[in-house]
Design a protein around this motif. Sequence first.
Motif, mmCIF file in Angstrom:
data_model
loop_
_atom_site.group_PDB
_atom_site.id
_atom_site.type_symbol
_atom_site.label_atom_id
_atom_site.label_comp_id
_atom_site.label_asym_id
_atom_site.label_seq_id
_atom_site.Cartn_x
_atom_site.Cartn_y
_atom_site.Cartn_z
ATOM 1 N N GLY B 92 7.734 -3.308 5.489
ATOM 2 C CA GLY B 92 8.387 -2.546 4.429
ATOM 3 C C GLY B 92 7.385 -1.858 3.513
ATOM 4 N N ALA B 93 6.219 -2.516 3.308
ATOM 5 C CA ALA B 93 5.245 -1.961 2.360
ATOM 6 C C ALA B 93 4.784 -0.552 2.758
ATOM 7 C CB ALA B 93 4.066 -2.919 2.209
ATOM 8 N N PRO B 94 4.358 -0.333 4.011
ATOM 9 C CA PRO B 94 3.965 1.046 4.361
ATOM 10 C C PRO B 94 5.123 2.039 4.218
ATOM 11 C CG PRO B 94 3.482 -0.455 6.193
ATOM 12 C CD PRO B 94 4.077 -1.271 5.107
ATOM 13 N N LEU B 95 6.357 1.584 4.456
ATOM 14 C CA LEU B 95 7.492 2.505 4.298
ATOM 15 C C LEU B 95 7.697 2.880 2.836
ATOM 16 C CD1 LEU B 95 8.082 1.876 7.276
ATOM 17 C CD2 LEU B 95 10.496 1.890 6.690
ATOM 18 N N ALA B 96 7.573 1.858 1.949
ATOM 19 C CA ALA B 96 7.706 2.143 0.520
ATOM 20 C C ALA B 96 6.580 3.066 0.065
ATOM 21 C CB ALA B 96 7.692 0.835 -0.272
ATOM 22 N N LEU B 97 5.367 2.807 0.569
ATOM 23 C CA LEU B 97 4.226 3.639 0.184
ATOM 24 C C LEU B 97 4.382 5.055 0.728
ATOM 25 C CD1 LEU B 97 1.214 1.199 0.681
ATOM 26 C CD2 LEU B 97 2.523 1.710 -1.369
ATOM 27 N N GLU B 98 4.953 5.159 1.919
ATOM 28 C CA GLU B 98 5.189 6.476 2.515
ATOM 29 C C GLU B 98 6.073 7.320 1.592
ATOM 30 O OE1 GLU B 98 7.734 6.461 5.926
ATOM 31 O OE2 GLU B 98 6.797 8.227 6.789
ATOM 32 N N ALA B 99 7.149 6.689 1.083
ATOM 33 C CA ALA B 99 8.059 7.421 0.203
ATOM 34 C C ALA B 99 7.366 7.769 -1.105
ATOM 35 C CB ALA B 99 9.311 6.580 -0.055
ATOM 36 N N LEU B 100 6.697 6.767 -1.676
ATOM 37 C CA LEU B 100 6.121 6.938 -3.009
ATOM 38 C C LEU B 100 4.926 7.895 -3.004
ATOM 39 C CD1 LEU B 100 6.284 5.871 -5.940
ATOM 40 C CD2 LEU B 100 4.665 4.097 -5.282
ATOM 41 N N LEU B 101 4.058 7.758 -2.013
ATOM 42 C CA LEU B 101 2.807 8.520 -2.027
ATOM 43 C C LEU B 101 2.911 9.824 -1.236
ATOM 44 C CD1 LEU B 101 0.263 5.599 -1.496
ATOM 45 C CD2 LEU B 101 1.045 6.591 -3.643
ATOM 46 N N ALA B 102 3.760 9.857 -0.205
ATOM 47 C CA ALA B 102 3.774 11.031 0.670
ATOM 48 C C ALA B 102 5.031 11.895 0.506
ATOM 49 C CB ALA B 102 3.631 10.593 2.131
ATOM 50 N N PHE B 142 1.262 6.502 7.275
ATOM 51 C CA PHE B 142 1.930 5.261 6.879
ATOM 52 C C PHE B 142 2.916 4.779 7.936
ATOM 53 C CE2 PHE B 142 0.660 6.531 2.504
ATOM 54 C CZ PHE B 142 -0.076 5.406 2.221
ATOM 55 N N ILE B 143 3.708 5.701 8.450
ATOM 56 C CA ILE B 143 4.728 5.253 9.401
ATOM 57 C C ILE B 143 4.076 4.814 10.706
ATOM 58 C CG2 ILE B 143 5.311 7.523 10.369
ATOM 59 C CD1 ILE B 143 7.744 4.660 9.591
ATOM 60 N N LEU B 144 2.980 5.465 11.083
ATOM 61 C CA LEU B 144 2.308 5.070 12.319
ATOM 62 C C LEU B 144 1.579 3.739 12.148
ATOM 63 C CD1 LEU B 144 1.037 8.573 13.450
ATOM 64 C CD2 LEU B 144 2.823 7.191 14.534
ATOM 65 N N ALA B 145 1.077 3.473 10.928
ATOM 66 C CA ALA B 145 0.466 2.165 10.685
ATOM 67 C C ALA B 145 1.524 1.074 10.793
ATOM 68 C CB ALA B 145 -0.198 2.130 9.307
ATOM 69 N N ALA B 146 2.722 1.357 10.263
ATOM 70 C CA ALA B 146 3.817 0.389 10.369
ATOM 71 C C ALA B 146 4.187 0.179 11.833
ATOM 72 C CB ALA B 146 5.030 0.872 9.573
ATOM 73 N N ASN B 147 4.283 1.273 12.566
ATOM 74 C CA ASN B 147 4.646 1.188 13.981
ATOM 75 C C ASN B 147 3.572 0.437 14.767
ATOM 76 O OD1 ASN B 147 4.083 2.832 16.769
ATOM 77 N ND2 ASN B 147 6.241 2.350 16.495
ATOM 78 N N ALA B 148 2.301 0.694 14.454
ATOM 79 C CA ALA B 148 1.214 0.026 15.175
ATOM 80 C C ALA B 148 1.285 -1.485 14.979
ATOM 81 C CB ALA B 148 -0.136 0.561 14.704
ATOM 82 N N TRP B 149 1.741 -1.891 13.795
ATOM 83 C CA TRP B 149 1.830 -3.324 13.518
ATOM 84 C C TRP B 149 2.839 -4.012 14.443
ATOM 85 C CZ3 TRP B 149 5.374 -6.986 11.861
ATOM 86 C CH2 TRP B 149 4.819 -8.199 11.446
ATOM 87 N N ASN B 174 -5.610 -1.479 11.169
ATOM 88 C CA ASN B 174 -5.287 -2.010 12.492
ATOM 89 C C ASN B 174 -5.902 -1.085 13.554
ATOM 90 O OD1 ASN B 174 -4.011 -2.872 14.802
ATOM 91 N ND2 ASN B 174 -1.981 -3.032 13.858
ATOM 92 N N PRO B 175 -6.702 -1.632 14.479
ATOM 93 C CA PRO B 175 -7.317 -0.743 15.475
ATOM 94 C C PRO B 175 -6.277 0.098 16.230
ATOM 95 C CG PRO B 175 -7.601 -3.079 16.057
ATOM 96 C CD PRO B 175 -7.108 -3.032 14.648
ATOM 97 N N THR B 176 -5.108 -0.495 16.458
ATOM 98 C CA THR B 176 -4.052 0.262 17.139
ATOM 99 C C THR B 176 -3.618 1.453 16.289
ATOM 100 O OG1 THR B 176 -3.344 -1.781 18.173
ATOM 101 C CG2 THR B 176 -1.772 0.019 18.197
ATOM 102 N N ALA B 177 -3.536 1.233 14.976
ATOM 103 C CA ALA B 177 -3.175 2.345 14.088
ATOM 104 C C ALA B 177 -4.283 3.393 14.075
ATOM 105 C CB ALA B 177 -2.922 1.838 12.672
ATOM 106 N N LEU B 178 -5.525 2.944 14.032
ATOM 107 C CA LEU B 178 -6.633 3.899 13.944
ATOM 108 C C LEU B 178 -6.753 4.744 15.207
ATOM 109 C CD1 LEU B 178 -9.379 1.893 12.054
ATOM 110 C CD2 LEU B 178 -7.631 3.436 11.170
ATOM 111 N N ALA B 179 -6.284 4.215 16.336
ATOM 112 C CA ALA B 179 -6.262 5.040 17.546
ATOM 113 C C ALA B 179 -5.005 5.902 17.585
ATOM 114 C CB ALA B 179 -6.315 4.142 18.786
#
Lengths: 310, 464
Positions: B92-102, B142-149, B174-179
Motif C-alpha cells: 500500500g505504501a508505494p501506492l499511497a506515495l504514487e498518488a501523493l508524489l506523482a 512506484f507502481i512497478l516497485a510495488a509490482n516487483a515486490w 528491490n533488484p527486480t524493481a531496478l531491472a
Amino acid sequence: MELTTVWFVAIAFLWTGYFVLEGFDFGVGVLLPALARGEAERRQALATIGPVWDGNEVWLITAVGAMFAAFPAWYAGLLSGYYLPLVAVLAALIVRGVALEWRGKVEARARAWCDAGIVAGSAIAAFTWGAVFGNLLAGGPAGTLAGGALALALAALHGAVFLALRTEGPLRARARRAVPALAVPALPLAAVTLPAIPGAAAGGTGEWTAHPGAWAAAAAAMAALAAAVALAWRRREGWAFAATAAAVALLTASVFGALWREPLPGLTVAGAASGPYTLGLLTWIAGAALPVVLAYQGWTYWVFRRRVAA
Amino acid sequence: MDALDLARWQFGVTTVYHFLFVPLTIGLGVFVAGLQTAWHRTGKEHYLRLTRFFGKLFLINFAMGVVTGIVQEFQFGMNWSEYSIFVGDVFGAPLALEALLAFFLESTFLGLWIFGWDRLPKRVHLACIWAAAIGSNLSAYFILAANAWMKHPVGYEVVAGRARMTDVWAVLTNPTALAQVPHVIAGAFVVAGGFVAAVSGHRILRERRAGRTGEPAMWRGTLRAALVMTAIAGAVVAGTGDQSARLLWEQQPMKLAAAEGLRHDERGAAFSPVPGIEVPKALSLLAAHDPDAPVQGVEDIQRRYEAAFGPGDYRPNVPVVYWSFRVMVVFGLSAVALSMLGLWVTRRRRAVPRWLARATLLALPLPATAMIAGWLLSEIGRQPWTVQGELLTAASVSPGVSLRAVAFSLALFTLLYGALAVAEARLLVRYVKAGPEPAPAPAGRPGPDDAGAAAPAPAPTLMY
C-alpha cells in the motif's frame, strides 16, 4: 498522538479535501444543462473546472491509497463490502472524466453525448458516495437514501455557488439565482441528516454522540449552509463559497468522527492498522510532501482566479 | 467458473487495457515536452505547431489512462481483499506515495499546461509540461516497485498472517524493481516512438500526395526524432531484459522454465527459439551468463515446491507464458530494428522513402503488442502466486464478493472499455488526419524573458 490516530485524521483530511474540491466540480457537472444555455455558456461553465477537476480527483486516489497503506483491513473491507456501489462510482468517474476531456475535441454532434456523460457521471458519483457513507453509518435504506440525496443536493449547491463565483455575465446571474432554489432540498436534508450522524456510529459506542464536537460540527454546518445562501444572494460569492466548503468539510469531519473506533462493523482502527514502521515512514513522507502539494494546487487556483467570460 | 476466475479475468482485462494508454502517456508526454522545449529555445514556429498537434493526441490518450487507472487502485480492495489485507503494510505504501508524489504533480501541472497557454509566462508554462511528464514517469516507478515486490518480496516479515514492512529501502531498491522499472519505462518510450513514427509516416504520405513540399520536411524531423527515441529506448529494453532474465533464473525459476518450456533441470540448457529448433547451451548462457549453468525445469520445480509448500499445482499456464515471451521479443525487436533501419536510410538529409513511411504505419501495433505480451509473461508466469512463495492467488480473492457481482462488473467494464476504445481510436484518427493547425498569425519569437502577454493566441483546441 499515536500514529494510528495521526493516520485516521490524515485520511479523514484527505476525504474532506476530496469532497470539498470534487464536490463543486460534481455540482458544476450536474447543473451544466440547467444553468448553461447554449454552447458558449457550456464551455464557460466547464472552463471553470477544466484546469482543476483532475487534480481534485487525485484527492480520492490519495485518500484510498492512504487507507490501503495505513489501514489495509479498512480499505479491503470497505471496498469489497460496497462492491456494486463502487462499481457504479468507478463507471461514473470513467464516463465523466472522458466526457470532460473529450468534449472539446469530438465532433459537434457527439457533444450531446459528452454532456449527458458529464451530468450522469457527476450525479451518480456524488449520490453514490453519499449513499455509501450513509449506509456505513445508518445501515438501512433510509440512511442510504438520505446520505445519497444529501450528497447530491450539497454538491449541486456547492457547484452553483462556485459557478457564481467563477463566471461573469448571464451564467453568473443564473447560478446565483439557483442558490436559494437548490437550498430548498439541501437545507431540510441537512437538518434531518446532520444530527443523526453522531448517534449513528457503526459500533453504537456513543462516544461521538457524547462528544460536544459532534454537535458543534452539525450546528456549524447548518449555520454555514444558511449563511451561504444569504451571502450568495448578496453577491458575496467568495464568502458564500467558503461557507459551502466549510459545510461540506464539517459534514465529512462529522462522518469520520462517527467512524472513529469502529470504521467498519467489527473492525477497530488499531486492528485495521499497518505496523508502526510503515505508519512512521508514511508520516515523514506525507508531512514533507503534503504542504508542497497544497501549495502548488493552491497556486493553480490562484492562476485561474479570474472570472471566466462566455 | 467461480468468482476467483472472473476476478482474475477482470484484473487481466482492466490491467491490459489500462496499459494500452499508460506507455503512450509516459513516452509521449516527454516527447511533447521536448517539442515545446525546442520551440522555446529556437523560436521556430513549426515546433509550436507540432507541440500543439502532438499535445492534442497526448491529451486524448491521457484521459483514458487516468480514468482506467482509478479502477486499478480500487480493484485490489474490491476483488482481492485477502490479498490487500496481507500486503497492505508493504504494497500500500508505494501506492499511497504514487498518488501523493506523482499523480498530484501530473494532474495539477497538466491542468495548468492545458489552460495556461495565455496565463503563464512561457518558461513557467514549459516547466508545467515537464512537471507533468516527470509525474507520469515517477508514478511508473512506484507502481512497478510495488509490482516487483509481488514477484520478489523483500524488506518484510510475516507477523500474525500479515506482511509487515521492515526495510523500505529494500522495497524501493528491490533488484527486480531496478531491472523492471527501466525495462517498462524504456518500453513505453518504444511504444511512444512507434506512435510518433507512424503518425509522421502517415503525414509524409499524405502531404506528398497533396503535393506540399514544405511540410514533409517537418514530418521527416519528427520521424527521425521518434526513430532515435525508439532505437535508444530499444537498447535499454534489451539490456534490462537480459538483466531480468538473469533475475528470473535466480528468483523466479518457474517463470523462466515456463517461458522456455523446459520440463526438467538441465546443465548447459539449450535455447529453442521455436519448438523443434535448439541452440545448444544458449539458455544457460542467456539466463546465467554461463554456458554450463544449471537451469531448473517446470516438473522438477513443481516437485520441490510440493515438498516446500505442500501439495498443489505450482505450474503457470506454460503455453501462454512460452508464446508471450516469444511475441514480446520478436515484436519488440522488430520495432527497434525498423527504427535503426529507418535512421540509416534517412541519414544525412536523405528523404524518407515511401516504403519506410508505410512500414512505420504497419509497425504501429508492434511495440504495444510486445508490451502487453511482456505483462502476460510476467504476471501469468507468476501464477499460482500473488506474492511469490507467500500468498496464493486462490487465497487472495475477496471471500464475500459473489460470482454475480464480479460477473456484472466484468461485463460492465468490458463493454464500457470496448466502447471507449472505439471512440478514442476514432478521435485519434480524426486529429491525425486533420493534421496540425496553421501557425498563429503573429508568430512572436519567444524571447528568454518573454511574459505570457506577448505569446501567440492560445490554442482553443487544447481547451474544453
